[in-house]
Design a protein around this motif. Sequence first.
Motif, PDB file in Angstrom:
ATOM      1  N   ALA A 209      -2.070   3.055  -1.546  1.00 22.16           N
ATOM      2  CA  ALA A 209      -1.361   2.064  -2.354  1.00 22.16           C
ATOM      3  C   ALA A 209      -2.140   1.898  -3.654  1.00 22.16           C
ATOM      4  O   ALA A 209      -3.268   1.419  -3.657  1.00 22.16           O
ATOM      5  CB  ALA A 209      -1.261   0.738  -1.614  1.00 22.16           C
ATOM      6  N   SER A 210      -1.540   2.348  -4.750  1.00 24.77           N
ATOM      7  CA  SER A 210      -2.217   2.323  -6.042  1.00 24.77           C
ATOM      8  C   SER A 210      -1.224   2.081  -7.162  1.00 24.77           C
ATOM      9  O   SER A 210      -0.066   2.490  -7.083  1.00 24.77           O
ATOM     10  CB  SER A 210      -2.925   3.667  -6.284  1.00 24.77           C
ATOM     11  N   LYS A 211      -1.697   1.438  -8.204  1.00 27.79           N
ATOM     12  CA  LYS A 211      -0.891   1.247  -9.408  1.00 27.79           C
ATOM     13  C   LYS A 211      -0.944   2.482 -10.299  1.00 27.79           C
ATOM     14  O   LYS A 211      -0.391   2.482 -11.381  1.00 27.79           O
ATOM     15  CB  LYS A 211      -1.386   0.029 -10.191  1.00 27.79           C
TER      16      LYS A 211
ATOM     17  N   VAL B  46      -3.672  -1.960  -4.475  1.00 26.62           N
ATOM     18  CA  VAL B  46      -2.430  -2.677  -4.187  1.00 26.62           C
ATOM     19  C   VAL B  46      -2.451  -3.153  -2.737  1.00 26.62           C
ATOM     20  O   VAL B  46      -2.817  -2.403  -1.823  1.00 26.62           O
ATOM     21  CB  VAL B  46      -1.189  -1.795  -4.445  1.00 26.62           C
TER      22      VAL B  46
ATOM     23  N   PHE C  66      -0.854  -3.991   0.767  1.00 21.50           N
ATOM     24  CA  PHE C  66       0.184  -3.255   1.496  1.00 21.50           C
ATOM     25  C   PHE C  66       1.575  -3.834   1.250  1.00 21.50           C
ATOM     26  O   PHE C  66       2.514  -3.109   0.943  1.00 21.50           O
ATOM     27  CB  PHE C  66      -0.124  -3.241   2.998  1.00 21.50           C
TER      28      PHE C  66
ATOM     29  N   HIS D 107       2.742  -5.478  -1.168  1.00 21.56           N
ATOM     30  CA  HIS D 107       3.178  -5.479  -2.563  1.00 21.56           C
ATOM     31  C   HIS D 107       3.408  -4.086  -3.106  1.00 21.56           C
ATOM     32  O   HIS D 107       3.787  -3.939  -4.274  1.00 21.56           O
ATOM     33  CB  HIS D 107       2.150  -6.198  -3.442  1.00 21.56           C
ATOM     34  N   ALA D 108       3.161  -3.062  -2.317  1.00 17.40           N
ATOM     35  CA  ALA D 108       3.280  -1.678  -2.790  1.00 17.40           C
ATOM     36  C   ALA D 108       4.740  -1.309  -3.042  1.00 17.40           C
ATOM     37  O   ALA D 108       5.605  -1.538  -2.195  1.00 17.40           O
ATOM     38  CB  ALA D 108       2.663  -0.726  -1.780  1.00 17.40           C
ATOM     39  N   ASP D 109       4.983  -0.739  -4.209  1.00 16.42           N
ATOM     40  CA  ASP D 109       6.298  -0.191  -4.561  1.00 16.42           C
ATOM     41  C   ASP D 109       6.326   1.322  -4.375  1.00 16.42           C
ATOM     42  O   ASP D 109       7.386   1.938  -4.438  1.00 16.42           O
ATOM     43  CB  ASP D 109       6.656  -0.525  -6.005  1.00 16.42           C
TER      44      ASP D 109
ATOM     45  N   PHE E 143       3.633   4.730  -2.614  1.00 19.42           N
ATOM     46  CA  PHE E 143       2.398   5.216  -2.012  1.00 19.42           C
ATOM     47  C   PHE E 143       2.150   6.632  -2.500  1.00 19.42           C
ATOM     48  O   PHE E 143       3.067   7.462  -2.487  1.00 19.42           O
ATOM     49  CB  PHE E 143       2.490   5.203  -0.484  1.00 19.42           C
TER      50      PHE E 143
ATOM     51  N   HIS F  97       8.748  -3.097  -1.780  1.00 16.73           N
ATOM     52  CA  HIS F  97       7.724  -3.932  -1.160  1.00 16.73           C
ATOM     53  C   HIS F  97       8.381  -4.980  -0.275  1.00 16.73           C
ATOM     54  O   HIS F  97       9.470  -5.437  -0.538  1.00 16.73           O
ATOM     55  CB  HIS F  97       6.780  -4.553  -2.193  1.00 16.73           C
TER      56      HIS F  97
ATOM     57  N   CYS G 211      -3.336   4.788   5.962  1.00 19.62           N
ATOM     58  CA  CYS G 211      -2.777   4.166   4.764  1.00 19.62           C
ATOM     59  C   CYS G 211      -3.884   3.328   4.125  1.00 19.62           C
ATOM     60  O   CYS G 211      -4.336   2.350   4.713  1.00 19.62           O
ATOM     61  CB  CYS G 211      -1.576   3.307   5.128  1.00 19.62           C
TER      62      CYS G 211
ATOM     63  N   VAL H 111      -5.293   0.745   1.425  1.00 18.26           N
ATOM     64  CA  VAL H 111      -4.766  -0.390   0.676  1.00 18.26           C
ATOM     65  C   VAL H 111      -5.913  -1.281   0.211  1.00 18.26           C
ATOM     66  O   VAL H 111      -7.011  -1.241   0.770  1.00 18.26           O
ATOM     67  CB  VAL H 111      -3.793  -1.221   1.549  1.00 18.26           C
TER      68      VAL H 111
END
Length: 146
Positions: A41-43, A50, A52, A54-56, A58, A78, A103, A105
């Motif tokens: 999970a990264s911007k 990010v 978990f 709030h992730a849009d 992966f 999310h 995963c 996060v």
Amino acid sequence: MADPVWSSRARADHRAGHFTLYRSFTMSASDAAAPLRVAVASKGDDQINVHFGHADAFLIYDLDAQGVQLVEARQVEHYCQGGHGDEDKREVIVRALADCAACFVARIGDGPKARLAEAGIEGVGDYPYGAIEPSLRAWFLQRQTV
């Protein structure tokens, strides 16, 4: 660190402005035996940053004795809705990550972490705000020594 390795898909995505993370590095042959697929999970700024819920999206990586390779990004909706989660959306995320061993996060609640575990996915919150590739490599190498 090795020079960046670009797949044709990664190059096309980069040119379209979708991603900035396409480097890979090499591990020694003794580092590991079996390839693993993991989600991050990264911007998109080379950090695990990010929550978990709030992730849009992966970022999906393959890890093996040859190194770390970004495979793709998987878009999700999310599920965190301000203190509680939409269970249907969480299940869609779990299905989207079904082929992943872990995963990564920045944070993850007990409920989502347990649900991932039920699906055979390790929820990893041990590297919040860490650089992606060194964090994945450290985790991978730790798994090989256990």
